[in-house]
Design a protein around this motif. Sequence first.
Motif, PDB file in Angstrom:
ATOM      1  N   ASP A 108       0.843  -1.194   0.000  1.00 36.88           N
ATOM      2  CA  ASP A 108       0.000   0.000   0.000  1.00 36.88           C
ATOM      3  C   ASP A 108       0.881   1.248   0.000  1.00 36.88           C
ATOM      4  O   ASP A 108       1.717   1.431   0.896  1.00 36.88           O
ATOM      5  CB  ASP A 108      -0.885  -0.016   1.250  1.00 36.88           C
ATOM      6  N   ARG A 109       0.673   2.109  -0.980  1.00 37.68           N
ATOM      7  CA  ARG A 109       1.505   3.313  -1.117  1.00 37.68           C
ATOM      8  C   ARG A 109       1.495   4.163   0.147  1.00 37.68           C
ATOM      9  O   ARG A 109       2.526   4.757   0.510  1.00 37.68           O
ATOM     10  CB  ARG A 109       1.036   4.144  -2.310  1.00 37.68           C
ATOM     11  N   ASP A 110       0.378   4.230   0.826  1.00 39.48           N
ATOM     12  CA  ASP A 110       0.273   5.085   2.008  1.00 39.48           C
ATOM     13  C   ASP A 110       1.143   4.603   3.165  1.00 39.48           C
ATOM     14  O   ASP A 110       1.369   5.347   4.120  1.00 39.48           O
ATOM     15  CB  ASP A 110      -1.183   5.178   2.466  1.00 39.48           C
ATOM     16  N   GLU A 111       1.632   3.368   3.097  1.00 40.70           N
ATOM     17  CA  GLU A 111       2.483   2.849   4.156  1.00 40.70           C
ATOM     18  C   GLU A 111       3.967   3.047   3.855  1.00 40.70           C
ATOM     19  O   GLU A 111       4.820   2.656   4.654  1.00 40.70           O
ATOM     20  CB  GLU A 111       2.181   1.365   4.379  1.00 40.70           C
ATOM     21  N   LEU A 112       4.276   3.661   2.721  1.00 40.49           N
ATOM     22  CA  LEU A 112       5.656   3.966   2.365  1.00 40.49           C
ATOM     23  C   LEU A 112       6.001   5.350   2.904  1.00 40.49           C
ATOM     24  O   LEU A 112       5.475   6.359   2.433  1.00 40.49           O
ATOM     25  CB  LEU A 112       5.831   3.934   0.846  1.00 40.49           C
ATOM     26  N   VAL A 113       6.887   5.398   3.908  1.00 40.67           N
ATOM     27  CA  VAL A 113       7.249   6.655   4.557  1.00 40.67           C
ATOM     28  C   VAL A 113       8.768   6.798   4.582  1.00 40.67           C
ATOM     29  O   VAL A 113       9.452   5.894   5.084  1.00 40.67           O
ATOM     30  CB  VAL A 113       6.694   6.719   5.989  1.00 40.67           C
ATOM     31  N   PRO A 114       9.329   7.876   4.074  1.00 34.13           N
ATOM     32  CA  PRO A 114       8.632   8.930   3.321  1.00 34.13           C
ATOM     33  C   PRO A 114       8.167   8.425   1.969  1.00 34.13           C
ATOM     34  O   PRO A 114       8.653   7.400   1.486  1.00 34.13           O
ATOM     35  CB  PRO A 114       9.698  10.022   3.170  1.00 34.13           C
ATOM     36  N   GLY A 115       7.251   9.142   1.372  1.00 30.84           N
ATOM     37  CA  GLY A 115       6.672   8.690   0.111  1.00 30.84           C
ATOM     38  C   GLY A 115       7.539   8.997  -1.089  1.00 30.84           C
ATOM     39  O   GLY A 115       8.683   9.458  -0.964  1.00 30.84           O
ATOM     40  N   VAL A 116       7.003   8.704  -2.256  1.00 24.67           N
ATOM     41  CA  VAL A 116       7.689   8.982  -3.520  1.00 24.67           C
ATOM     42  C   VAL A 116       6.764   9.818  -4.392  1.00 24.67           C
ATOM     43  O   VAL A 116       5.570   9.947  -4.117  1.00 24.67           O
ATOM     44  CB  VAL A 116       8.082   7.681  -4.259  1.00 24.67           C
ATOM     45  N   SER A 117       7.306  10.350  -5.456  1.00 26.07           N
ATOM     46  CA  SER A 117       6.519  11.190  -6.362  1.00 26.07           C
ATOM     47  C   SER A 117       5.511  10.351  -7.140  1.00 26.07           C
ATOM     48  O   SER A 117       5.656   9.133  -7.277  1.00 26.07           O
ATOM     49  CB  SER A 117       7.439  11.913  -7.343  1.00 26.07           C
ATOM     50  N   ASP A 118       4.485  11.031  -7.660  1.00 27.81           N
ATOM     51  CA  ASP A 118       3.504  10.345  -8.498  1.00 27.81           C
ATOM     52  C   ASP A 118       4.174   9.714  -9.713  1.00 27.81           C
ATOM     53  O   ASP A 118       3.802   8.625 -10.156  1.00 27.81           O
ATOM     54  CB  ASP A 118       2.420  11.327  -8.960  1.00 27.81           C
TER      55      ASP A 118
END
Length: 710
Positions: free
Chosen positions: A161-171
């Motif tokens: 799940d993208r929301d669990e990737l911290v910090p995130g990445v660009s679109d």
Amino acid sequence: MTELPDVETLLDAAVSALGGARRDGQVAMAAAVDDAIAAEEHLVVQAGTGTGKSLAYLVPAIHHALRTDSTVVVSTATIALQRQLIDRDLPRLAEALSPLLGREPTFAILKGRRNYLCRQRLQTADDEPEDAALFDPHQLSSLGRQVKRLHEWADVTITGDRDELVPGVSDLAWRQVSVSANECVGASACPFGQECFAEQARADAGGVDIVVTNHAMLAIGAMQGYQLLPDHRVLVVDEAHELTDRVTSVATLALSERSVTTAAKRAARLCEAGLTDRLTETGEGLGLMFADEEPGRIDHIPEGLAGAVASVRDAAHACITAIGPASGEQDPETTTARKLALAALEEVHDSAVGVLESFEPPLRDRRDVVWLAKGGKQAPSLHVAPLAVGGLLREKLWGDRTAVLTSATLALGGTFDTLAMQWGLGRQTVLEAQEARPAAARGRAAGPVHDPRPGTDASDAEATQATESDEAEPDPTSAGEPRWRGLDVGSPFNHARSGILYVAKHLPTPGRDGLAPSYIDEIAELIEASGGRTLGLFSSMRAATQATEELRERLDFEILCQGDDSTGQLVGRFAEDEESCLFGTLSLWQGVDVPGPSLQLVIVDRIPFPRPDDPLASARQRSVGAHGGNGFMAVAATHAALLLAQGTGRLLRSMNDRGVVAVLDPRLAKARYSGFLRSSLPPYWGTTDPEVARAALRRLAAAPVTASPE
């Protein structure tokens, strides 16, 4: 199965276990939700901040799910609320209710496929996007690092799940490792089908009692006919005030030179070179046409632009035909390439068709609006969006299930009329307050829906003639709409004793050339009186930046401005430093929850009407006017009322909060439509005297926890 306790008993047990206190509004809402589910009748509930509305719908939802062995879907607009439900509310509620229910209720979260990492796509992910030539070297270097990090994360993540990737990445980076539903080859054809994160999320959601999702998922399922969610007969829509915009966003098609070029590159290995070269050339031709056109709404498409769009349509169709249906067994790489190419080609083709077909009916009868977006760093793109989505919602969402729509802000101008129309609901069956909840509960039943329709173009002169009583004519497509009940359960806050609504009647009407000096002076005086503690909500980033730059030179308080850091970090710093101020625009109007003495003054620079050149809003206003309604009231005033209600609602977030909302735009006191706007706001005590507001703020600054603004 053992007889379950009733909803009120379960709610009392949950509130007690969670250390809360009984709230009449919460009890009233839970009873109304339970009654609506039993009667299979839709319910619209306005529940002010502090009501505890999530428990008020989750308890009857769980009760229904266990009693009928079925699933209830809860949809939200924001990630923040999804996380609150999944990470806090539902786990605590399940633990509290399990002794009474005989088992622990189950729940899961389900998002669109694009939100999950795709293992097959990961194998073919490049460090550079297909349109790499359009990006600068620094951006591409950063992209390569992000994709490498995603490869490493794929080895450790459990959910993908993208929301669990911290910090995130660009679109841009995420698009390299994810696929949409149209691009997915399917679990049976994919070599990673048994390890697919999206399929696992769907499996986890199968058979649970509560599935939490988002408005976009509802829209995609409704428009494209995918079975994205488990079978369900009860749907709860929280943050329902955002439903129309989220569905409209999903329904909007876009066409750009970049999208055409990407489709051609994806099709290159599957089609003859001549076909993909032709598609690339049509994209370049489209780009040339864009260069000659002014941005904004397009009511009559120029012949040259229409020809360019038609050429794109025909070239994309030729490539789709050439690729044809899948033949026999194909290796996974070819299957994936074919699916990605067809998805891109079909998107380009369908967007071109949508643009051209939107111009076929006479202007008065059109159901879509087209506009060209360009300027700044934005690549030129042509958009087509529906003027209304009520028919789609009525047909695809409400028809075969019971829906509960709730938010802190739904009754605009004192009724649910406008939002009900936007959702495609029919005339309301009035639910009297005393029938819905204990007599002690505060709140009011909403009046009957008159079913105005969206849209029309209104000049400033027409706007000044609008009154609270103006209504649009009934929508001729509304026949046979489902019946529903509406209820406002009020708020536990005593707004008139806890907050002041100050309208700066003495200031000039705001202009279009930035904040006038008198506005800057007014803001400075209010912040000085408040000792900082200010959330500044501005109608544009330009105004927020101007106020920040000028006031940093005049005041000793720290002034944070949206864009200086991530919004979450800025809000955190604002909450921690009681004497700081936070200035910003749209996302702060609805996304700030700072209880306590750090926020005692909310400043609104002007009534947040849509921009006059907003293509969708202006087209909707014109549509209402063309059919005899008041487009200004149905669209512009409604938009402003919703944002004003959300923004002014930032002031009181807990029972001990006190403060002042200062609206600097004098039209909120003088204009003939001001009554409609004010009746949409929380019932604060009102004044136009600046010294009354400043004196209240000075008292609060002296004793921020216990003082009253009276």
